[in-house]
Design a protein around this motif. Structure first.
Motif, PDB file in Angstrom:
ATOM      1  N   ASN A 306       0.801  -1.226   0.000  1.00  0.00           N
ATOM      2  CA  ASN A 306       0.000   0.000   0.000  1.00  0.00           C
ATOM      3  C   ASN A 306       0.838   1.282   0.000  1.00  0.00           C
ATOM      4  O   ASN A 306       0.291   2.371   0.163  1.00  0.00           O
ATOM      5  N   VAL A 308       2.293   4.332  -1.454  1.00  0.00           N
ATOM      6  CA  VAL A 308       1.818   5.090  -2.614  1.00  0.00           C
ATOM      7  C   VAL A 308       2.899   5.287  -3.669  1.00  0.00           C
ATOM      8  O   VAL A 308       2.638   5.256  -4.871  1.00  0.00           O
ATOM      9  N   GLU A 418      -0.805   3.387   8.795  1.00  0.00           N
ATOM     10  CA  GLU A 418      -1.478   4.661   8.595  1.00  0.00           C
ATOM     11  C   GLU A 418      -2.944   4.412   8.271  1.00  0.00           C
ATOM     12  O   GLU A 418      -3.397   3.263   8.204  1.00  0.00           O
ATOM     13  N   GLU A 419      -3.701   5.478   8.033  1.00  0.00           N
ATOM     14  CA  GLU A 419      -5.122   5.355   7.750  1.00  0.00           C
ATOM     15  C   GLU A 419      -5.374   4.519   6.487  1.00  0.00           C
ATOM     16  O   GLU A 419      -6.379   3.811   6.397  1.00  0.00           O
ATOM     17  N   SER A 420      -4.478   4.593   5.533  1.00  0.00           N
ATOM     18  CA  SER A 420      -4.636   3.837   4.285  1.00  0.00           C
ATOM     19  C   SER A 420      -4.192   2.384   4.436  1.00  0.00           C
ATOM     20  O   SER A 420      -4.164   1.636   3.458  1.00  0.00           O
ATOM     21  N   ASN A 421      -3.841   1.996   5.659  1.00  0.00           N
ATOM     22  CA  ASN A 421      -3.282   0.683   5.982  1.00  0.00           C
ATOM     23  C   ASN A 421      -1.932   0.460   5.316  1.00  0.00           C
ATOM     24  O   ASN A 421      -1.489  -0.669   5.113  1.00  0.00           O
TER      25      ASN A 421
END
Length: 450
Positions: A306, A308, A418-421
């Motif tokens: 994940n 980015v 994080e929030e986005s895993n």
């Protein structure tokens, strides 16, 4: 030449003094000479250069036998440095900083090539200069800390054994006071202060992170080990280049291929999932009340996927314990375009096997440090020192902020989602007052301006 002729000389050199000015100058010179005569008579040992067996021995007021600020005639000796590579690097830096506090040269310590935590008699000593470049260290750390050899000793005043305290009663304050007292008085007269007791990794910490970073910057692997790391990194980039060439149009000439090889990125993942680590981190979570220390294989694989900024296809080098090299499951389940390789699949395991444990760790450390993206565990000393080095590298290059996707040398902590895993972006807090946060501490900073 008398003083009146000096006045004539001043006129000749273009200094247009009035007679009153000249008289004032003469008066000041006379007073200075008068007090110098009194001082010399009262303290005959100061400011005098004596000759003894053709060795120039400087008096107490000129005790600094160096133009870089570190005394070369006073030394600190420490016990053999033991345990894992990064524990040894921390212990070495702490010994250097202790010598700096005492304004002494650190006698080149012995490291440990093998890894035995309790069986001290089975430790395999290895000289510092068999792992790191001795002269290069002194050149890079000139004026900050200094290493010396035992052949530098003159054996004039003997050795003073300084027992390091231990136990709960030996507080940070008591330890610091002992060092301060040893930097002056009768102890400081000894040519060598020899620290007796536990190894430097277990000493109390009195220095900020930036001082440790300064020492770590001076540690350069000897050419033999650096070339072994070069082979591994080149193999990783070569595989990455072949993978990308299948999806990209590459000019068919050797120069283009050689140039592209240097710029073929890879990810390095310090994957801590071996059984002894999982037992250790679970116990650590229970004691500390923190539930973001351990990560399963599945969690690591998912969170790394994940990130980015990952550009696929890209090689993911897995820095894992040898006990996991026969576990094929660590190579399964990765995101499409993220191609995992450990040293066995990479076919470089023979490079590692011909070296003792310490050298193997040094090679892996170098491979991870050079990676375009690094992902590790913020409670691992190995991962933490790599991130510290990468943070220092960014600062040295003039990068003023870790925020944003395109930051060079990004690092992540997979144990903190994080929030986005995805894994949290990780920078070392260089303003920390001690290295405690790096030695088994959660010091992953998400976004920071320097």
């Amino acid at each position: 030449m008398d003083l009146s002729s000096n006045c004539k000389l001043w006129r000749l050199f273009g200094c247009h003094f009035t007679s009153l000015t000249c008289k004032c100058c003469l008066a000041l010179v006379t007073i200075a000479l008068f007090f110098r005569a009194i001082f010399h008579h009262s303290f005959p040992g100061y400011g005098v250069i004596e000759w003894d067996n053709l060795d120039l021995i400087l008096s107490p007021s000129l005790l600094l036998e160096s133009d870089d600020g570190v005394r070369r005639d006073k030394f600190l000796e420490v016990p053999q440095i033991v345990w894992g590579l990064n524990n040894q690097k921390i212990a070495f830096a702490r010994a250097c900083l202790t010598a700096r506090m005492l304004n002494r040269t650190l006698l080149m310590p012995s490291l440990s090539a093998s890894l035995f935590y309790k069986e001290v008699d089975r430790l395999q000593p290895i000289s510092f200069d068999k792992v790191f470049q001795f002269e290069r260290f002194n050149s890079l750390c000139n004026g900050f800390v200094r290493l010396g050899r035992y052949s530098d000793l003159r054996n004039q005043t003997g050795i003073h054994d300084l027992q390091k305290g231990s136990g709960r009663k030996w507080t940070v304050e008591r330890d610091l006071e002992q060092l301060k007292q040893s930097s002056r008085g009768f102890v400081d007269k000894y040519e060598v202060i020899r620290m007796v007791g536990k190894n430097p990794f277990l000493w109390h910490d009195h220095w900020p992170v930036k001082d440790y970073a300064r020492v770590f910057e001076c540690l350069v692997l000897v050419d033999e080990i650096a070339k072994e790391a070069d082979k591994v990194v080149s193999k990783i980039r070569r595989i990455g280049r072949k993978l990308r060439s299948k999806t990209e149009t590459v000019e068919n000439n050797s120069d283009a291929e050689g140039s592209s090889l240097q710029h073929t990125p890879y990810v390095a993942i310090h994957m801590r999932v071996e059984i002894d680590w999982m037992i250790h981190c679970k116990n650590l979570e229970q004691r500390s009340g923190i539930n973001q220390i351990c990560s399963s294989k599945q969690e690591i694989i998912q969170r790394v996927g994940n990130i980015v900024s990952l550009e696929s296809p890209i090689v993911a080098y897995l820095a894992v314990a040898d006990s996991l090299l026969n576990d094929s499951s660590i190579l399964d389940g990765w995101k499409k375009g993220l191609l995992p390789f450990e040293k066995k699949k990479l076919k470089v395991d023979k490079i590692y096997k011909k070296h003792p444990y310490l050298i193997q760790s040094a090679i892996d450390y170098e491979v991870c440090s050079r990676a375009d993206i690094f992902v590790g565990n913020s409670f691992s000393t190995f991962s933490s020192l790599i991130v510290l080095e990468r943070t220092q590298r960014m600062i040295s290059m003039g990068i003023t902020s870790s925020c944003g996707i395109d930051v060079q040398w990004p690092s992540y902590a997979y144990n903190i989602p994080e929030e986005s895993n995805g894994p949290r972006k990780w920078m070392t807090n260089m303003s920390d007052s001690s290295l405690k946060a790096i030695s088994y501490g959660s010091n992953a900073i998400s976004c920071r301006s320097f």
